[in-house]
Design a protein around this motif. Structure first.
Motif, mmCIF file in Angstrom:
data_model
loop_
_atom_site.group_PDB
_atom_site.id
_atom_site.type_symbol
_atom_site.label_atom_id
_atom_site.label_comp_id
_atom_site.label_asym_id
_atom_site.label_seq_id
_atom_site.Cartn_x
_atom_site.Cartn_y
_atom_site.Cartn_z
ATOM 1 N N ALA A 154 46.720 139.482 16.902
ATOM 2 C CA ALA A 154 47.342 140.974 17.926
ATOM 3 C C ALA A 154 46.181 142.006 18.157
ATOM 4 C CB ALA A 154 49.129 141.085 17.179
ATOM 5 N N TYR A 155 45.282 141.831 16.599
ATOM 6 C CA TYR A 155 44.406 143.096 17.010
ATOM 7 C C TYR A 155 43.454 142.389 17.141
ATOM 8 C CZ TYR A 155 47.647 145.639 13.842
ATOM 9 O OH TYR A 155 49.024 146.981 13.653
ATOM 10 N N ALA A 156 43.075 141.592 17.692
ATOM 11 C CA ALA A 156 42.098 140.566 17.843
ATOM 12 C C ALA A 156 40.932 141.211 18.110
ATOM 13 C CB ALA A 156 42.399 138.916 18.778
ATOM 14 N N ASP A 157 41.347 141.980 19.523
ATOM 15 C CA ASP A 157 40.603 143.095 20.450
ATOM 16 C C ASP A 157 40.339 143.974 19.809
ATOM 17 O OD1 ASP A 157 40.451 141.739 22.743
ATOM 18 O OD2 ASP A 157 42.486 142.752 23.353
ATOM 19 N N GLU A 158 40.378 144.314 19.054
ATOM 20 C CA GLU A 158 40.067 145.659 18.101
ATOM 21 C C GLU A 158 39.814 145.263 16.860
ATOM 22 O OE1 GLU A 158 41.900 149.501 15.526
ATOM 23 O OE2 GLU A 158 43.220 147.797 16.362
ATOM 24 N N LEU A 159 39.950 144.539 16.330
ATOM 25 C CA LEU A 159 38.609 143.805 15.184
ATOM 26 C C LEU A 159 37.392 143.483 15.894
ATOM 27 C CD1 LEU A 159 41.161 141.763 13.685
ATOM 28 C CD2 LEU A 159 40.025 143.646 12.593
ATOM 29 N N LEU A 160 37.705 143.540 16.842
ATOM 30 C CA LEU A 160 35.842 142.253 17.388
ATOM 31 C C LEU A 160 35.494 144.306 18.324
ATOM 32 C CD1 LEU A 160 34.281 140.553 18.708
ATOM 33 C CD2 LEU A 160 35.661 140.404 20.604
ATOM 34 N N ASP A 161 36.430 145.285 18.772
ATOM 35 C CA ASP A 161 36.044 145.930 19.646
ATOM 36 C C ASP A 161 35.723 146.911 18.756
ATOM 37 O OD1 ASP A 161 36.175 144.912 22.102
ATOM 38 O OD2 ASP A 161 38.209 146.192 22.390
ATOM 39 N N ASP A 162 35.540 147.284 17.625
ATOM 40 C CA ASP A 162 36.002 147.956 16.182
ATOM 41 C C ASP A 162 34.319 147.821 15.386
ATOM 42 O OD1 ASP A 162 37.894 149.787 17.182
ATOM 43 O OD2 ASP A 162 38.649 149.243 15.246
ATOM 44 N N LEU A 163 34.117 146.608 15.233
ATOM 45 C CA LEU A 163 32.524 146.088 15.405
ATOM 46 C C LEU A 163 31.516 147.187 15.511
ATOM 47 C CD1 LEU A 163 32.941 142.166 15.303
ATOM 48 C CD2 LEU A 163 32.626 143.757 12.688
ATOM 49 N N LYS A 164 31.721 147.805 15.982
ATOM 50 C CA LYS A 164 30.620 148.316 17.185
ATOM 51 C C LYS A 164 30.383 150.330 15.688
ATOM 52 C CE LYS A 164 31.189 147.517 21.770
ATOM 53 N NZ LYS A 164 31.674 147.924 23.099
ATOM 54 N N MET A 165 31.746 150.051 15.899
ATOM 55 C CA MET A 165 31.562 151.143 14.644
ATOM 56 C C MET A 165 30.889 151.033 13.171
ATOM 57 S SD MET A 165 35.914 152.013 14.903
ATOM 58 C CE MET A 165 36.126 153.035 14.010
#
Length: 831
Positions: free
Chosen positions: A198-209
């Motif tokens: 359920a958090y896959a997109d956020e876990l991936l996108d937040d790697l940019k941070m």
């Protein structure tokens, strides 16, 4: 001064007692000061620390002590990742109880860590096996259950019969259990899962941070593990059956080149496809063999591709081609749909499979200006190109064709755009005793019912008698397993699975902020002040699962209203391994170096110094007996330096101001002192390069030895020497704190050195009255000259040309050009 012989044990015991009694490393929330939270990955209490621990914790302690001296309010806690299978197996083997074994090991390891002088706030110590810790974990479980983030389903799992538990894919090595080396089998079990997808997109996108704060290697590993793929779900009708094979593909542009279908051994359609077939038993046997393979190995590129024909066919929705359906060992049920449309001309795995079993190939993408012949191809063509043999789509660039083909199939309800992930939901069920109980009961009337929060914790019964067969005693303990339903009051059965220990390590760093609070998992003000962790330190082996789970948990807790940031660890350092004789230390190799023995012989300071000096922290470190002896001798040199300067030293602070005229020797020492401050600060602050920082300090100590006899007799000498010694001790104190504290006290200071501010260099002290200039003739060094820093260009030229060796190499030549680099170089070009 008569310091006597350098005695590490006496000094280190003295200062560890002093730090403990003065409570100088205990911290509280202080909004008036900037905070810094430094943390090592907490250890599993195996009974003894090893050199890998020493390296990890020594790195963190230098950072903590350095940041404290830089004015930060530093949180540096320690605890124990105390649940898990190893403790349970060891207890059974030793006819003990996991609790007794674990708490005994914690006591021993705590004493070892204290002997190394680490600056922990021991009030915050936690152990994940204590009810006051896992009580809150059970509360989180209930909250997640209520929100649908926890669910239960039947699932194929890796089962170790010897250990009597489920294993994660990463705990299966070459088809065997990582702990007992027994063969692992596949089993269907009802399991509890956390919905990490359920958090896959956020876990991936937040790697940019985290870019710039985490090693790029770790970010890449996490991206690959999450594995987001944009593609399409395509339907293939099974010939002669009312069944459809659905595939996920990122290459719908190659659909006209699909010539056969590959299914995972676990695919639910397999049994239907082979029903009544004379080859059914052969297919079943193949599926059993493949299902018991190591899943990581099944997905490896170098796996030998094998398969078996089911006897069934499906229909290509674009071409109408009848495609044979095979079961293949390289197809995984955990990714996509567990079915792969095989395009051997354009996928290497399919190419190898097709070559092995003489299956047809169809080229549908050509590179510009070239015609591919399937019979002559030695590898799949996977690069961009133009569509051919694709009917109405011929001539399209393959990237543009993807969307067009999916749209056309969608009109017939045969495809739809889809995003897929390699990431699977997290199986947290374990069939062992030594773990946090899952807080639910099973009622025949009410179904699955969560234990009311006011009844937490559901305690693990520490009076349980361990079974010799490895099975958990919980299902056999009526006192634990029998319960009443919280809803209807009727009889119920308590869940006897326990949680995966990765759950405990997914939030411990947040609990440290208020480890003794008994009314809530966190104090909101403390959590808001301390989180996130500013610097996290640990091994690369935890780059995927632990770090991914910790990131996931932080995001769930944020969404539950806790004041945490989006990411738990702002910066990450993955330290290298400690090697001996070129191999990782292990008992089986007989190359283990016992930290206790090293501390007993050389002291904690020398052990810390060597392990920090021998290699940059991110690189592997080769253990060297000569290296630790060298570290011990260096500390002895500092000890003797202070003793030899008896009567010449005064209690001044580092980089103390000096008034009056200074001799050249005093200026040189003062310049070296301030340059060392500049270098050490840069090396620690920017990249934790402790090895080069220590090297700079060694140079300063050499300069002190060279200058001490001359300077002690001069008027300015005692203050210049005292300042340089004080600076040496301050800069070295994060690495070798005991020796430095002792000598700081010997110099006459009443404060703790750990409470002193970090030295700051003075640019004016780095200025030189004289500089050495290199003189080149036609690119070759022919001399050096010392010149005043304010010498004019004419003076520089005159001195350079007047050097005997320079004049010799200019004889008979005409000077064409002279290039000056002020303070550094005179370059003479002559013909």
């Amino acid at each position: 001064m008569a310091l006597g012989k350098y005695d590490p044990e006496r000094i280190e015991n003295k200062w560890q007692d002093e730090w403990n009694s003065s409570r100088c490393f205990e911290v509280e929330v202080d909004p008036s000061r900037p905070k810094y939270y430094v943390l090592e990955m907490f250890p599993y209490p195996s009974g003894k620390i090893h050199m890998g621990h020493v390296r990890n914790y020594s790195i963190a302690d230098v950072v903590a002590r350095y940041k404290r001296m830089r004015g930060f309010n530093v949180l540096h806690p320690m605890g124990w990742d105390a649940f898990g299978l190893p403790a349970e197996n060891a207890a059974i083997k030793n006819k003990s109880h996991p609790a007794q074994w674990t708490y005994g090991n914690i006591a021993e390891m705590r004493a070892q860590l204290k002997r190394l002088g680490y600056s922990y706030d021991w009030r915050r110590e936690l152990a994940t096996c204590r009810p006051e810790y896992y009580k809150w974990e059970q509360l989180f479980f209930l909250k997640f259950l209520e929100k649908g983030l926890v669910y239960r389903k039947n699932s194929p799992v890796n089962w170790c019969e010897s250990c009597q538990t489920v294993l994660a894919n990463e705990q299966v090595e070459d088809g065997r259990c990582w702990r007992c080396d027994s063969e692992v089998e596949q089993k269907q079990l009802e399991q509890w899962f956390l919905r990490i997808t359920a958090y896959a997109d956020e876990l991936l996108d937040d790697l940019k941070m985290l870019e710039g704060g985490w090693p790029e290697r770790v970010l890449t590993m996490q991206r690959n593990w999450i594995g987001r793929s944009v593609g399409a779900q395509v339907k293939f009708q099974v010939k002669g059956m009312d069944e459809v094979v659905e595939v996920f593909t990122t290459r719908p542009d190659t659909l006209c080149g699909a010539t056969f279908m590959s299914l995972a051994a676990e695919h639910p359609l397999v049994e239907k496809l082979i029903a009544g077939s004379p080859e059914a038993e052969k297919v079943r046997a193949f599926c059993r063999d493949v299902a018991n393979m190591d899943r990581i190995k099944r997905g490896a590129d170098d796996l030998e591709k094998e398969g078996v024909f089911t006897g069934a066919y499906c229909v290509n929705p674009l071409t109408g081609r009848e495609m044979p359906i095979h079961v293949a060992n390289f197809v995984l049920m955990g990714y996509g749909t567990g079915a792969v449309m095989a395009v051997p001309a354009h996928d290497q795995r399919d190419f190898e499979f097709a070559r092995k079993y003489a299956l047809p190939m169809q080229v549908v993408i050509q590179p510009k200006g070239e015609a591919l012949d399937p019979a002559a191809m030695t590898a799949a063509y996977a690069d961009p190109g133009i569509l051919v043999n694709s009917g109405e789509f011929d001539g399209l660039e393959n990237e543009k064709a993807k969307e067009t083909i999916v749209a056309r199939l969608a009109e017939r309800n045969l495809a739809k755009p889809t995003v897929n992930y390699r990431l699977r939901d997290w199986n947290i069920s374990r069939q062992r005793f030594w773990g946090a109980p899952i807080p639910v009961v099973y009622c025949e009337k009410c179904g699955i019912v969560g234990v009311p929060p006011e009844d937490l914790p559901v305690r693990l019964p520490e009076d349980a008698v361990m079974r010799t067969d490895g099975k958990s005693p919980l299902p056999f303990m009526d006192s634990f397993a029998q319960a009443s339903c919280p809803k209807c009051g009727g009889p119920a059965r308590r869940e006897t699975d326990t949680m995966d220990t990765f759950v405990e390590s997914s939030w411990y760093f947040l609990r440290y902020t208020s480890a003794r609070l008994d009314t809530a998992p966190f104090d909101a003000a403390a959590l808001k002040y301390w989180a996130p962790v500013d610097q996290y330190i640990g091994g690369i082996e935890h780059a995927i699962l632990h770090l991914l789970y910790a990131r996931f948990f932080t995001k769930i807790l944020r969404d539950e209203g806790y004041p945490v940031s989006d990411e738990p660890f702002a910066h990450l350092l993955t330290q290298g391994m400690v090697l001996k004789d070129g191999a990782k230390m292990s008992k089986s190799k007989g190359n283990v170096v016992d930290p206790n023995a090293m501390i007993g012989r050389y002291g904690a300071d020398a052990t810390r110094l060597f392990i920090l000096f021998a290699s940059p922290p991110e690189k592997d470190l080769e253990w060297s007996d000569a290296g630790i002896e060298g570290a011990y001798r260096f500390l002895g040199r500092i000890w003797r330096l202070v003793e030899e300067l008896e009567g010449a030293l005064v209690a001044v602070k580092p980089c103390a101001p000096v008034e009056g005229e200074l001799s050249p020797r005093a200026k040189d020492l003062r310049r070296k002192e301030h340059d060392t401050v500049r270098r050490v600060t840069r090396d620690i602050e920017n990249a934790f390069q402790f090895n080069t920082a220590v090297a700079a300090l060694m140079e300063l100590v050499n300069e002190l030895y060279a200058a001490k006899d001359e300077l002690r007799t001069r008027p300015e000498g005692p203050r210049v020497l005292s300042s340089a010694v004080a600076t040496t001790l301050a800069l070295l104190s994060p690495v070798a704190p005991h020796l430095c504290e002792e000598l700081w006290q010997v110099l006459g200071h009443a404060t703790h050195l750990s409470e002193e501010p970090w030295p700051l260099h003075d640019e004016a002290a780095l200025a030189r009255d004289e500089v050495e200039v290199v003189v080149q003739v036609n690119g070759k060094v022919r001399g050096r000259a010392k010149l005043a820093t304010d010498a004019s260009e004419e003076e520089v030229r005159s001195v350079a040309l007047g050097l005997e060796n320079v004049a010799k190499h200019l004889e008979g030549k005409e000077i064409a050009k002279i290039v000056l680099i002020p303070g550094k170089l005179v370059s003479i070009v002559a013909r």
